[in-house]
Design an enzyme around this catalytic site. Sequence first.
Site, PDB file in Angstrom:
ATOM      1  N   HIS A 198      -0.146  -8.897   2.436  1.00  0.00           N
ATOM      2  CA  HIS A 198      -1.331  -7.865   2.338  1.00  0.00           C
ATOM      3  C   HIS A 198      -2.380  -8.258   1.598  1.00  0.00           C
ATOM      4  O   HIS A 198      -2.574  -8.247   0.338  1.00  0.00           O
ATOM      5  CB  HIS A 198      -0.568  -6.449   1.872  1.00  0.00           C
ATOM      6  CG  HIS A 198       0.587  -6.121   2.669  1.00  0.00           C
ATOM      7  ND1 HIS A 198       1.575  -5.405   2.069  1.00  0.00           N
ATOM      8  CD2 HIS A 198       1.023  -6.159   3.937  1.00  0.00           C
ATOM      9  CE1 HIS A 198       2.904  -5.237   2.922  1.00  0.00           C
ATOM     10  NE2 HIS A 198       2.366  -5.580   3.968  1.00  0.00           N
ATOM     11  N   HIS A 212       4.411   7.785  -9.418  1.00  0.00           N
ATOM     12  CA  HIS A 212       4.974   6.164  -9.185  1.00  0.00           C
ATOM     13  C   HIS A 212       3.928   5.458 -10.235  1.00  0.00           C
ATOM     14  O   HIS A 212       2.957   5.249  -9.896  1.00  0.00           O
ATOM     15  CB  HIS A 212       5.250   5.984  -8.048  1.00  0.00           C
ATOM     16  CG  HIS A 212       5.811   4.495  -7.819  1.00  0.00           C
ATOM     17  ND1 HIS A 212       5.418   3.107  -8.488  1.00  0.00           N
ATOM     18  CD2 HIS A 212       6.821   4.044  -6.959  1.00  0.00           C
ATOM     19  CE1 HIS A 212       6.069   2.330  -8.104  1.00  0.00           C
ATOM     20  NE2 HIS A 212       7.022   2.746  -7.032  1.00  0.00           N
ATOM     21  N   HIS A 223      -1.533   2.483  -0.357  1.00  0.00           N
ATOM     22  CA  HIS A 223      -2.914   2.189  -0.997  1.00  0.00           C
ATOM     23  C   HIS A 223      -3.582   0.934  -0.659  1.00  0.00           C
ATOM     24  O   HIS A 223      -2.935   0.283   0.526  1.00  0.00           O
ATOM     25  CB  HIS A 223      -2.395   1.635  -2.563  1.00  0.00           C
ATOM     26  CG  HIS A 223      -1.569   0.586  -2.577  1.00  0.00           C
ATOM     27  ND1 HIS A 223      -1.896  -0.430  -3.646  1.00  0.00           N
ATOM     28  CD2 HIS A 223      -0.767  -0.150  -2.011  1.00  0.00           C
ATOM     29  CE1 HIS A 223      -1.083  -1.413  -3.677  1.00  0.00           C
ATOM     30  NE2 HIS A 223      -0.239  -1.431  -2.604  1.00  0.00           N
ATOM     31  N   HIS A 238      -1.604  -0.485   3.327  1.00  0.00           N
ATOM     32  CA  HIS A 238      -0.267  -0.766   3.467  1.00  0.00           C
ATOM     33  C   HIS A 238       0.559   0.339   2.481  1.00  0.00           C
ATOM     34  O   HIS A 238      -0.011   1.214   1.828  1.00  0.00           O
ATOM     35  CB  HIS A 238       0.167  -2.048   3.144  1.00  0.00           C
ATOM     36  CG  HIS A 238      -0.025  -2.440   1.816  1.00  0.00           C
ATOM     37  ND1 HIS A 238      -1.471  -2.979   1.366  1.00  0.00           N
ATOM     38  CD2 HIS A 238       0.482  -2.782   0.582  1.00  0.00           C
ATOM     39  CE1 HIS A 238      -1.486  -3.238  -0.056  1.00  0.00           C
ATOM     40  NE2 HIS A 238       0.024  -3.028  -0.514  1.00  0.00           N
ATOM     41  N   GLU A 264      -1.541  -9.397  -2.041  1.00  0.00           N
ATOM     42  CA  GLU A 264      -0.185  -9.265  -2.433  1.00  0.00           C
ATOM     43  C   GLU A 264       0.714  -9.919  -1.447  1.00  0.00           C
ATOM     44  O   GLU A 264       0.736  -9.783  -0.269  1.00  0.00           O
ATOM     45  CB  GLU A 264       0.158  -7.937  -2.330  1.00  0.00           C
ATOM     46  CG  GLU A 264      -0.397  -6.819  -3.138  1.00  0.00           C
ATOM     47  CD  GLU A 264      -0.158  -5.370  -2.905  1.00  0.00           C
ATOM     48  OE1 GLU A 264       0.843  -5.259  -2.444  1.00  0.00           O
ATOM     49  OE2 GLU A 264      -1.008  -4.613  -3.632  1.00  0.00           O
TER      50      GLU A 264
END
Length: 439
Positions: free
Chosen positions: A370, A297, A340, A376, A346
């Site tokens: 976050h 990803h 991560h 998270h 974020e």
Amino acid sequence: MSGIEQTRKAAEGLAHSAGFGNEHSSEAVPGALPHGRNSPQRAPLGLYAEQLSGSAFTEPRARNRRSWLYRIRPSAAHPAFTRTDNGTLRTAPFTETVTDPNRLRWDPLPDPAPGTDFLAGLWTLGGNGDAAQRAGMAIHLYSADTSMTDRVFSDSDGELLIVPERGGLLLRTELGLLRAEPGHVALIPRGVRFRVELLDATARGYVCENYGQPFVLPDLGPIGANGLANARDFLAPVAAYEDREGPVEVVNKFCGNLWSATYDHSPLDVVAWHGNHTPYVYDLRRFNVIGSISYDHPDPSIFTVLTSPSDTPGLAGVDFVVFAPRWLVGEDTFRPPYFHRNVMSEYMGLIEGAYDAKATGFVPGGGSLHNMMSAHGPDRETFERAGAAELKPQKIDDGLAFMFETRWPVTATAQAAGADHLQRGYDAVWQGLSRDFRP
Ligand code: FE2
């Protein structure tokens, strides 16, 4: 006709000028725009010429922003501003609470009190930096059920990226009219006056107030000359003016406070303009999503729509990132966003549908924060499902999520940290992940 019907009629078939950051020009009356010079001895049609600077005069050409406005009265013709109540609007530096390392998530704002317009309905969740230093950002939500009438807002502290989640908006700006529906974003540059009228009975959404360098399109590097958000899909308004006498309240957000003055005319009286300091709208469904066609990803920076650069290359004051409909085809790959920890902070919101890393609890109009280095990723249910899924090509087409990703931790306001709609027990979504280590 009702107010909403009138607003819908005004929003029909709007003309635009396409492109991002380029030189636009527009005149609502033929001959209103001077040619060959910006400030002739007498501007055409008895108009006043005025420059609106969005960058220092001397910034490099690629970053230089200004527009020339030709208006019925100069902006300077106004009475003194006086302080007015800030309501639920807050500004950096944010010092009401201790910056929280915990993962936080909120349900949508409660419905507004009847008669709440966009400005009164702005509710600050948090942010970082210092507005007076022109650094950092704020995260606001809004909830409104009433159009702004006889009042106009402008933000001296930063540009406003408006992300509607429920209900369409008609933005009447100094430079013309824009329509923003859920799934679109609208940007109001620093200092541009505007009024928000509702196209539906209620309106709800998110706002990133960017105190730093204006948003630009990210560089594309090896992607090449096209892709992500394409410049031609950004739409600036064409000139449209109000020739209206009578009291109009102008509210100016300046160094964190709201200041009000009552003008004897509408300041949305620009008959012609040219320049690159313009509002715009962009349809997020136009975003050209790029992702892996082999394995893994990519980092979500691949989904960046707009970025506000800092003085450090690659380090954004704030990025605006969209998780738009896309195909997932990665082989031997955990396809939802990975676990991560991130030096960046974020804030995520949801415009519609569901987000592929969160099975429950993250709902349209809600949001999660976050902060720097908080761990998270997918919730337990999503992790278990994705680990067992058959890896055939899969279309993610039932959601539109976004992220404001910022270089500094976000400090919540007191109203956000103590809100009834703050979800208690968010940590539980990562509990019960089984211990499967078999040495
Ligand atoms: Fe993340």
